[in-house]
Design an enzyme around this catalytic site. Structure first.
Site, short mmCIF file in Angstrom:
data_model
loop_
_atom_site.label_atom_id
_atom_site.label_comp_id
_atom_site.label_asym_id
_atom_site.label_seq_id
_atom_site.Cartn_x
_atom_site.Cartn_y
_atom_site.Cartn_z
N ASP A 1 -2.06 0.30 6.69
CA ASP A 1 -3.44 0.24 7.15
C ASP A 1 -4.03 1.63 7.09
O ASP A 1 -3.33 2.62 7.36
CB ASP A 1 -3.55 -0.31 8.57
N GLU B 1 -7.64 3.99 8.14
CA GLU B 1 -8.95 4.12 8.76
C GLU B 1 -9.71 5.10 7.86
O GLU B 1 -9.12 6.09 7.38
CB GLU B 1 -8.86 4.64 10.19
N HIS C 1 -8.33 -1.12 15.25
CA HIS C 1 -9.05 0.02 14.69
C HIS C 1 -8.33 1.35 14.84
O HIS C 1 -8.95 2.40 14.74
CB HIS C 1 -10.50 0.10 15.18
N ASP D 1 -3.00 -1.67 14.06
CA ASP D 1 -3.42 -2.70 13.11
C ASP D 1 -2.23 -3.17 12.26
O ASP D 1 -2.13 -4.35 11.94
CB ASP D 1 -4.55 -2.20 12.21
#
Length: 177
Positions: free
Chosen positions: A16, A18, A149, A154
């Site tokens: 994952d 961001e 988030h 996540d």
């Protein structure tokens, strides 16, 4: 070229990212998490904050919880990529909307040529009665604790979601195809 699978892998890495936006060409990675699993057990992890070239917008700071102060002393993406690329080498990749993450990494020169499983795609195939397939919504639907988030949390939620989706009767029909 990466190939989509519906089969729950025995060994895999959940990823994952961001980012500062949605465009791999214009936005920057600000956090990366990769959780490696063997026989369903987490055996290794990488979680790195990444310092972007431009300031993180207030919107993204509120959305991710990642502030400019948090990344001020973090390494630049070029410093992080060799370890990430080596960590992902030969792995089956799992993620929620994983094409988003893989496209960001591809722009940075990380190539994927193995299998990948996308829990977003899988949820859309299996949960036709569900109107929203965002990770946080699906976690609520399945009763998975939602701390979304941030990249590592996540990844943990995506891993749990993958197994919840695989336990559905509809999945057994899909995987038999």
């Amino acid at each position: 070229m990466a190939k989509l699978t519906y089969d729950i892998p025995k060994d895999y890495t959940v990823i994952d990212l961001e980012t500062t936006g949605t465009s791999p060409a214009k936005s920057e990675i600000i956090e990366i998490a990769c959780l490696k699993y063997r026989n369903g057990e987490q055996v290794e992890a990488i979680q790195k904050l990444v310092r972007p070239r431009r300031r993180i917008s207030y919107f993204i700071q509120n959305f991710t919880g990642i502030t400019n102060e948090m990344v001020a002393d973090a390494p630049m993406i070029e410093e992080v990529l060799p370890a990430i690329s080596a960590f992902l080498q030969g792995e089956t990749i799992v993620g929620h909307n994983v094409n988003f993450d893989m496209n960001f990494l591809k722009v940075q020169g990380v190539n994927f040529d193995g299998w990948y499983l996308d829990t977003l795609y899988l949820s859309r195939k299996l949960l036709k009665n569900v109107s929203c397939h965002k990770l946080e919504y699906l976690c609520d639907y399945f009763g998975i604790v939602d701390t979304h988030h941030r990249a590592a949390s996540d990844c943990l939620m995506t891993n749990e979601l993958m197994y919840r989706l695989a336990s559905l009767p509809e999945y057994q029909k899909l995987s038999a195809m």
